[in-house]
Scaffold this motif. Structure first.
Motif: not given
Length: 349
Positions: A280-284, A331-336
């Motif tokens: 889970y990253v940023n609740r996703a 999925d990269l767009a939703g992470m930093r």
């Protein structure tokens, strides 16, 4: 026979019974899922989104005049990260240009040969030698030419001419005093030796290289991002002195990202290459595969190499195991880089 009104009882069953049944269903389903899939799963809550790091280097020495980004900013390859005020002045450039021109003239003169004036005494009806004042002036000029030659301000030809003039003045004075004769000069041109020419050519190349380096330094005032990604400048600030070749910032390559997990040695038994993992990253919620497991000794060896490339987002290896989990490109767009992740290594994955 009296009729019994059961509508109130039905209403109560509907009102309280259905929620109870729903809750029980959820509980039973959770228990079944845990028994089938979740029992024994390893959960880590302090994982990080990580990436390979590429260093942004300073091309010239100078002082940081402006920092245009901050930690965590997204940059594109070629974006300006900071500007440098170089330590090269217009006066220095002018002096270097003059040195090049002087070195070029010196080389040209040496290639043409060295002019030598040889004094020759001829009989004269009356003394006509050099006076003591002329000899002294010739000696002073010779010493001055020697000093300038050592400084690189005059050519060897000029120095040799001054020496020859002094020798001629001395000879003329001596000859006139002794014999009452006149002095004439025979002029000849002697070719320079290959060693002298080679030395003059080397001096010219060195002067030209110094000038070109200085010009490049004056122009190279921007430090740019080497790749697309997330930038980290750390303690970089205006007024900081930097040296040519120094890495002043890092860019996390957005084309090479993963989830990095630090595990204790006793947790190694719960992880294997190719194993499925939910995270889970940023609740996703996302899914990935264990693509690399690095032992502590290997991780330390990679750090010791001191490359400008490395990883960002993970913790110091110490005695821990470093595990990398794949991230799908979509999925990269939703992470930093640097985001916290919670990872579950699936027992049946």
């Amino acid at each position: 026979m009296n009729e019994i009104d059961i509508s109130d009882k039905v209403k109560k069953v509907i009102k309280f019974g259905l929620p109870v049944l729903l809750v029980m269903s959820v509980v039973v389903a959770s228990v079944v899922w845990y028994i089938m899939y979740g029992a024994g799963d390893l959960v880590v809550r302090d994982a990080k989104v990580s990436s390979s790091m590429v260093g942004a280097r300073v091309r010239v020495s100078g002082t940081v005049s402006e920092v245009l980004v901050k930690d965590g900013d997204a940059v594109r390859a070629g974006d300006v990260i900071a500007r440098i005020k170089v330590n090269v002045t217009e006066e220095q450039l002018r002096q270097l240009q003059q040195t090049v021109e002087l070195s070029q003239r010196n080389l040209d003169q040496i290639k043409q040969g060295i002019t030598v004036r040889t004094p020759r005494v001829v009989a004269a009806s009356a003394p006509a030698g050099a006076s003591s004042g002329e000899v002294e002036r010739a000696r002073s000029r010779m010493e001055r030419m020697n000093q300038l030659y050592e400084m690189g301000a005059v050519s060897a030809v000029k120095r040799d001419e001054a020496v020859a003039e002094y020798q001629a003045a001395v000879a003329a004075g001596s000859a006139a005093a002794a014999y009452g004769s006149n002095v004439v000069y025979d002029t000849t041109v002697q070719a320079a030796s290959p060693e002298v020419i080679k030395k003059a050519e080397l001096q010219l190349r060195q002067a030209q290289a110094a000038l070109e380096t200085a010009k490049g330094s004056a122009a190279a005032t921007e430090i740019t991002a080497p790749v697309d990604g997330t930038v980290y400048v750390g303690d970089l600030a205006a007024g900081m002195e930097v040296q040519a070749g120094q890495v002043i910032a890092h860019v996390g390559n957005s084309d090479s990202m993963w989830i990095e997990v630090s595990l204790k040695p006793e947790q190694q038994k719960d992880v294997r290459l190719g194993q499925m993992a939910d995270y889970y990253v940023n609740r996703a919620k996302y899914e990935g595969l264990v693509m690399e497991i690095t032992a502590p000794a290997d991780a330390e060896g990679q750090e010791a190499q001191g490359n400008t490339e490395g990883s960002y987002g993970g913790e110091a290896a110490g005695d821990r195991l470093i595990v990398k989990i794949s991230i799908s490109p979509e999925d990269l767009a939703g992470m930093r880089i640097g985001d916290t992740a919670e990872v579950r290594f699936l027992k049946k994955g």
